[in-house]
Design an enzyme around this catalytic site. Structure first.
Site, PDB file in Angstrom:
ATOM      1  CB  ALA A 219      -0.929  -0.008   1.202  1.00 21.51           C
TER       2      ALA A 219
ATOM      3  CB  CYS B  13      -3.882   2.638  -7.815  1.00 18.90           C
ATOM      4  SG  CYS B  13      -2.913   2.558  -6.293  1.00 18.90           S
TER       5      CYS B  13
ATOM      6  CE  LYS C 259      -0.893  -2.707 -13.460  1.00 25.04           C
ATOM      7  NZ  LYS C 259       0.431  -2.354 -12.939  1.00 25.04           N
TER       8      LYS C 259
HETATM    9  C1  FMN Z   1       5.278  -2.498  -4.369  1.00 24.33           C
HETATM   10  C2  FMN Z   1       4.369  -2.408  -5.549  1.00 24.33           C
HETATM   11  C3  FMN Z   1       4.048  -1.153  -6.075  1.00 24.33           C
HETATM   12  C4  FMN Z   1       3.204  -1.044  -7.182  1.00 24.33           C
HETATM   13  N1  FMN Z   1       2.925   0.202  -7.684  1.00 24.33           N
HETATM   14  C5  FMN Z   1       2.145   0.308  -8.801  1.00 24.33           C
HETATM   15  C6  FMN Z   1       1.904   1.580  -9.405  1.00 24.33           C
HETATM   16  O1  FMN Z   1       2.369   2.634  -8.951  1.00 24.33           O
HETATM   17  N2  FMN Z   1       1.125   1.630 -10.519  1.00 24.33           N
HETATM   18  C7  FMN Z   1       0.589   0.491 -11.079  1.00 24.33           C
HETATM   19  O2  FMN Z   1      -0.079   0.590 -12.120  1.00 24.33           O
HETATM   20  N3  FMN Z   1       0.818  -0.726 -10.534  1.00 24.33           N
HETATM   21  C8  FMN Z   1       1.572  -0.845  -9.412  1.00 24.33           C
HETATM   22  N4  FMN Z   1       1.808  -2.107  -8.872  1.00 24.33           N
HETATM   23  C9  FMN Z   1       1.228  -3.309  -9.512  1.00 24.33           C
HETATM   24  C10 FMN Z   1       2.252  -4.032 -10.389  1.00 24.33           C
HETATM   25  O3  FMN Z   1       2.695  -3.217 -11.468  1.00 24.33           O
HETATM   26  C11 FMN Z   1       1.689  -5.345 -10.968  1.00 24.33           C
HETATM   27  O4  FMN Z   1       0.638  -5.035 -11.861  1.00 24.33           O
HETATM   28  C12 FMN Z   1       1.152  -6.276  -9.912  1.00 24.33           C
HETATM   29  O5  FMN Z   1       1.991  -6.292  -8.789  1.00 24.33           O
HETATM   30  C13 FMN Z   1       0.988  -7.724 -10.393  1.00 24.33           C
HETATM   31  O6  FMN Z   1       2.182  -8.281 -10.897  1.00 24.33           O
HETATM   32  P1  FMN Z   1       3.285  -9.087 -10.023  1.00 24.33           P
HETATM   33  O7  FMN Z   1       2.568 -10.170  -9.257  1.00 24.33           O
HETATM   34  O8  FMN Z   1       4.262  -9.609 -11.029  1.00 24.33           O
HETATM   35  O9  FMN Z   1       3.884  -8.093  -9.103  1.00 24.33           O
HETATM   36  C14 FMN Z   1       2.648  -2.223  -7.762  1.00 24.33           C
HETATM   37  C15 FMN Z   1       2.970  -3.468  -7.220  1.00 24.33           C
HETATM   38  C16 FMN Z   1       3.819  -3.587  -6.133  1.00 24.33           C
HETATM   39  C17 FMN Z   1       4.139  -4.953  -5.595  1.00 24.33           C
END
Ligand code: FMN
Ligand code: FES
Lengths: 321, 275
Positions: free
Chosen positions: A75, A135, A170
């Site tokens: 978060a 988000c 997204k």
């Molecule tokens: C620490 C963290 C910060 C994130 N910040 C953003 C963000 O600023 N904008 C966004 O579109 N997605 C954000 N996400 C989502 C990721 O881009 C991704 O879509 C999501 O984590 C699923 O993929 P993963 O399981 O490979 O992490 C964030 C995810 C994490 C873990």
């Protein structure tokens, strides 16, 4: 003897051509430079930058992270310096990156999205725009855009009007019918869809009797959400014809293949970089090897092959590599 | 931020030494000459979990000499349990050195190092560097009981004066370690501290009261450990040299900004913190 050519892993997302089908998830990879000591950025497709908003945001109180079984909750709360400062102090540094740079835009009103998108897309250092309408970590309406097909249509149309660069939208998994939202985004002019953002979640400290995240709720990422993400890609791929950037818990080449076979044209890696920064290079090598083993010459040959209702089937049918 | 000039790398190493200092407190030694050469006191590494758990684990670099580096950690969860299962000959991959360590410039003569529990893992290197430079180093070392004051004698052998504190009074001061610091007859020139957050807050208070500059090595949950996710932040004064780029209050920003513990830190000046 079969002569083996190196398979073509490149992918086209609207006007954006990527040498590799691997994007680094927004908010997970800084601006790429943070990972430069550990990976060759020339061997990834694109870095999706941390989401930027119209006004500066300090982000959420700590703790912002909790490790959970097979994943993590975050978060962060869209901490960023705001678009004006970002354009003046940060964006110029992205010019020399050896991979594509995708700007990520977040906001709280349709006007915010259009305002930030227009200014960011106008910069030569930025190759494409991702609209983060999903988000889960901001108090106001952030996520409600991606939870409402009609609002999704409006915000995408407004952003579309500001740029010809590739617009990736997204989507959130925290909806009843992700395909309905996807259709609206496509109709409103999206060039590609990122599927999925994090899944809403929570963890509680049983000694302190309070939520473990400063923000109370957070977004779950990592292997824990992979089956949710694969299904979301599968459903969206049956509903739209624009390319999908599949994501959610991709750690290995096998995980990546699931997304391609469900209908993703490219994949994004977020949390797995936190475990091992060599993950993107391993996945690229693994994809090459997999295609060679099956005598396929391009990654497009496997897109949607496990999805009988894949909307783009015509385009890929008969393409045996 | 000179990130491009970072000396951090992925190091594929082999465990050569494993010691269990107390129940659930492990030291793993491994050969990593390039890591040793690049490491400065107070830096840490990320250990890639051998068991496939999500996220690497941030651990202070305990020893770094010649070709050998080591990590000292408490077994607290799945990821540290997997590391604790490693034996000499097993592969261990680490990323590092990471973060900004202690600032030992300025010719300090009389230094108090405060360590609580596993915080001891990040203070051997600064103690050695200060002793080499001819400083007097007092180690205020706190733990729940005497058995958990692991490697205390090691610091004495190195040349530190040991002032122990235990919660149960089984060794040294009966109570918190910052109380021992508060009672010291002479104030040191500099305080360095590493340990749990409540201890660091208490040390910061003592340092302010005694008007001694203090550097605190903070503890926070990490995800990336390299500055990519902004998950590990702490509020600091925008005037701090360690403050990340952010618009000032006059431009709609803030005069207190969130710095990444993993990148701008983990060591911060106590007077810069706004926590
Ligand atoms: C620490 C963290 C910060 C994130 N910040 C953003 C963000 O600023 N904008 C966004 O579109 N997605 C954000 N996400 C989502 C990721 O881009 C991704 O879509 C999501 O984590 C699923 O993929 P993963 O399981 O490979 O992490 C964030 C995810 C994490 C873990
Ligand atoms: S742990 Fe990711 S920025 Fe510090």
């Amino acid at each position: 003897m079969v002569t083996r050519v190196t398979p073509d892993l490149s992918v086209q997302l609207g006007r954006l051509h990527l040498a590799y089908p691997t994007l680094m998830g927004s908010g997970c990879y800084g601006s790429g430079i943070e990972y430069a000591p550990f990976v060759d950025l020339a061997r990834i497709g694109a870095v999706v930058l941390k989401s930027v908003t119209r006004q500066p945001r300090l982000g959420n109180p700590t703790p912002r992270l909790v490790h959970t079984p097979a994943g993590m909750l975050n978060a962060i709360g869209l901490q960023n310096p705001g678009i004006a400062w970002y354009l003046e102090h940060d964006v110029a540094k992205y010019a020399d990156r050896p991979c594509a740079m995708v700007g990520s835009v977040a906001g709280f009103s349709i006007d915010d999205y259009a305002y930030v998108c227009e200014r960011l897309a106008a910069r030569a250092e930025i190759d494409a725009i991702e609209l983060n309408i999903s988000c889960p970590n901001v108090a106001s309406e952030g996520e409600t855009f991606a939870c409402d097909p009609a609002l999704t249509a409006k915000v995408v149309r407004a952003a579309r009007a500001t740029t010809d660069k590739t617009l990736i939208v997204k989507l959130s998994p925290n909806v009843t019918d992700i395909a309905a939202v996807a259709r609206e985004a496509e109709a409103a002019g999206a060039d590609a869809l990122a599927v999925i953002n994090t899944v809403r979640g929570m963890a509680i400290d049983v000694e302190a009797w309070r939520p473990r995240l400063g923000n109370v709720t957070g977004g779950l990422s990592g292997a824990a959400i992979r089956p949710i993400a694969v299904l979301a890609v599968y459903e969206v791929a049956r509903a739209v014809r624009i390319p999908i950037v599949g994501q959610g818990g991709i750690e290995t080449v096998t995980d990546a293949l699931e997304f391609f076979l469900a209908g993703a044209s490219a994949i994004s890696i977020g949390t797995a970089n936190f475990t091992d920064p060599r993950t993107p290079e391993r996945i690229v090598a693994g994809l090459s090897e997999y295609l060679q083993r099956r005598n396929l010459t391009r990654i497009g040959a496997i897109v949607g092959r496990a999805n009988r209702g894949f909307a783009n089937r015509q385009e890929y049918e008969g393409d045996q590599g | 931020m000179p990130l491009l000039e970072s000396t951090a790398r992925v190091h594929a190493t082999t465990v050569v030494d494993r010691r269990e200092l107390a129940a659930g407190i492990i030291v793993l030694g491994f050969d990593a000459p390039e890591l040793v050469a690049a490491t400065r006191p107070g830096q840490y590494l990320m250990a890639i979990p051998p068991g496939g758990e999500v996220c690497a684990t941030a651990l202070g670099i305990y020893e770094a000499q010649g070709t050998r580096a080591s990590i000292l950690f408490f077994v607290t969860g799945k990821r540290t349990r997997a590391l604790a299962e490693l034996r000499p000959g097993d592969a261990l991959t680490v990323m590092g050195p990471l973060g900004v360590g202690f600032d030992l410039s300025g010719g300090v003569r009389d230094v108090a190092i405060v360590a609580g529990g596993v915080g001891i893992a990040s203070v051997l290197l600064p103690a050695q560097a200060l002793l080499r430079a001819g400083a007097r180093v007092q180690l205020y070392y706190g733990a729940r009981n005497a058995a958990l004051l692991v490697d205390a004698e090691r610091f004495v052998t190195e040349g530190c004066e040991l002032l122990a504190a235990t919660d149960d009074g089984s060794r040294g001061h009966h109570g918190y370690v910052h109380e021992a610091l508060a009672r010291a007859p002479h104030a040191p020139d500099l305080i360095l501290a590493c340990g749990p957050t409540p201890m660091l807050r208490a040390v910061a208070k003592v340092a302010a009261e005694r008007r001694v500059p203090a550097q605190l090595s903070l503890e926070e949950t990490f995800a990336c450990g390299v500055g990519g996710c902004w998950g590990c932040v702490v509020p600091i004064a925008a005037t701090s040299a360690q403050a990340p780029s952010f618009p000032p209050a006059a431009l709609g920003g803030s005069d207190v900004v969130n710095a990444r513990v993993c990148t701008e830190g983990p060591v911060f000046w106590a007077h810069d913190l706004r926590w």
